[in-house]
Design a protein around this motif. Structure first.
Motif, short mmCIF file in Angstrom:
data_model
loop_
_atom_site.label_atom_id
_atom_site.label_comp_id
_atom_site.label_asym_id
_atom_site.label_seq_id
_atom_site.Cartn_x
_atom_site.Cartn_y
_atom_site.Cartn_z
N UNK A 52 0.85 -1.20 0.00
CA UNK A 52 0.00 0.00 0.00
C UNK A 52 0.88 1.25 0.00
N UNK A 53 0.65 2.11 -0.98
CA UNK A 53 1.39 3.35 -1.16
C UNK A 53 0.51 4.54 -0.81
N UNK A 54 1.08 5.53 -0.14
CA UNK A 54 0.36 6.75 0.21
C UNK A 54 0.57 7.79 -0.90
N UNK A 55 -0.47 8.07 -1.65
CA UNK A 55 -0.40 9.05 -2.74
C UNK A 55 -1.11 10.35 -2.37
N UNK A 56 -1.35 10.53 -1.06
CA UNK A 56 -1.98 11.74 -0.55
C UNK A 56 -1.20 12.96 -1.03
N UNK A 57 -1.92 13.96 -1.50
CA UNK A 57 -1.26 15.18 -1.97
C UNK A 57 -0.88 15.14 -3.43
N UNK A 58 -0.99 13.98 -4.06
CA UNK A 58 -0.69 13.86 -5.49
C UNK A 58 -2.00 14.10 -6.24
N UNK A 59 -2.12 15.26 -6.83
CA UNK A 59 -3.36 15.73 -7.44
C UNK A 59 -3.97 14.74 -8.44
N UNK A 60 -3.15 14.03 -9.20
CA UNK A 60 -3.68 13.17 -10.26
C UNK A 60 -4.50 11.98 -9.75
N UNK A 61 -4.46 11.69 -8.42
CA UNK A 61 -5.26 10.60 -7.85
C UNK A 61 -6.52 11.11 -7.17
N UNK A 62 -6.70 12.42 -7.12
CA UNK A 62 -7.86 13.03 -6.45
C UNK A 62 -9.14 12.78 -7.27
N UNK A 63 -10.30 12.87 -6.61
CA UNK A 63 -11.57 12.69 -7.33
C UNK A 63 -11.65 13.60 -8.56
N UNK A 64 -12.09 13.01 -9.66
CA UNK A 64 -12.25 13.75 -10.90
C UNK A 64 -10.99 13.85 -11.74
N UNK A 65 -9.88 13.36 -11.22
CA UNK A 65 -8.60 13.46 -11.94
C UNK A 65 -8.27 12.16 -12.67
N UNK A 66 -7.24 12.23 -13.49
CA UNK A 66 -6.88 11.14 -14.41
C UNK A 66 -6.73 9.76 -13.76
N UNK A 67 -6.05 9.69 -12.60
CA UNK A 67 -5.77 8.39 -12.00
C UNK A 67 -6.65 8.08 -10.79
N UNK A 115 6.51 7.18 -3.64
CA UNK A 115 5.49 7.24 -2.60
C UNK A 115 5.87 6.37 -1.41
N UNK A 116 5.52 6.85 -0.21
CA UNK A 116 5.79 6.08 1.00
C UNK A 116 4.95 4.81 1.04
N UNK A 117 5.59 3.73 1.47
CA UNK A 117 4.89 2.47 1.70
C UNK A 117 4.33 2.53 3.12
N UNK A 118 3.01 2.41 3.23
CA UNK A 118 2.36 2.54 4.53
C UNK A 118 1.88 1.22 5.09
N UNK A 119 2.03 0.15 4.34
CA UNK A 119 1.63 -1.15 4.85
C UNK A 119 1.41 -2.16 3.75
N UNK A 120 0.86 -3.30 4.17
CA UNK A 120 0.53 -4.36 3.23
C UNK A 120 -0.94 -4.73 3.40
N UNK A 121 -1.53 -5.15 2.31
CA UNK A 121 -2.94 -5.55 2.38
C UNK A 121 -3.07 -6.85 3.15
N UNK A 122 -4.12 -6.92 3.93
CA UNK A 122 -4.42 -8.12 4.68
C UNK A 122 -4.71 -9.25 3.69
N UNK A 123 -4.10 -10.41 3.90
CA UNK A 123 -4.36 -11.54 3.00
C UNK A 123 -5.73 -12.09 3.33
N UNK A 124 -6.54 -12.18 2.33
CA UNK A 124 -7.86 -12.74 2.55
C UNK A 124 -8.33 -13.48 1.31
N UNK A 125 -7.40 -13.84 0.45
CA UNK A 125 -7.78 -14.58 -0.74
C UNK A 125 -8.56 -13.72 -1.70
#
Length: 129
Positions: A52-67, A115-125
């Motif tokens: 999991x990457x923290x993309x906070x503050x990166x405009x292109x991932x915000x609502x209505x934006x390209x990514x 981007x900072x790595x903030x964790x890993x996704x919980x394994x749940x299949x």
């Protein structure tokens, strides 16, 4: 310049990025889904191959934006296919060919250098999604 050194520099950010040491917090898919820029008080996250990457503050991932289609999700398949289509935003990618998996690996490298790595996704299949 050799091909190896050209490859090494291929994903380097244009401006130096100071990253925090990676965290290994376990993040649930439910929590990740709230990190889409549309839930007040939550950061903006994108997961790739369980990281999991923290993309906070990166405009292109915000609502209505390209990514934004990737925000709060694990878009492995879409990244591997170089797709912005919502129907391709899925964690599953095992059935893709080696060249597509290489594209996904390249995206992982790209994100890990920016981007900072903030964790890993919980394994749940993944099969029960």
């Amino acid at each position: 310049m050799s091909e190896a050194s050209e490859q090494k520099g291929k994903f380097e950010p244009k401006q130096p990025v100071q990253l925090d040491p990676p965290k290994d917090d376990v993040i649930t898919r439910e929590y990740l889904s709230k990190c889409d820029g549309e839930h007040e008080g939550y950061p903006l996250y994108v997961a790739i191959k369980g990281t999991v990457f923290d993309v906070t503050g990166k405009e292109s991932y915000a609502p209505g934006k390209q990514y934004h289609v990737f925000a709060g999700k694990e878009p492995n398949r879409a990244l591997a296919l170089s797709s912005l289509k919502a129907e391709d935003v899925k964690p599953e990618y095992d059935d893709l060919d080696d060249s597509q998996k290489k594209v996904l690996e390249d995206w992982y490298t790209f994100f890990s250098k920016r981007y900072n790595i903030v964790g890993t996704l919980q394994s749940e299949g993944i099969s029960n999604l």
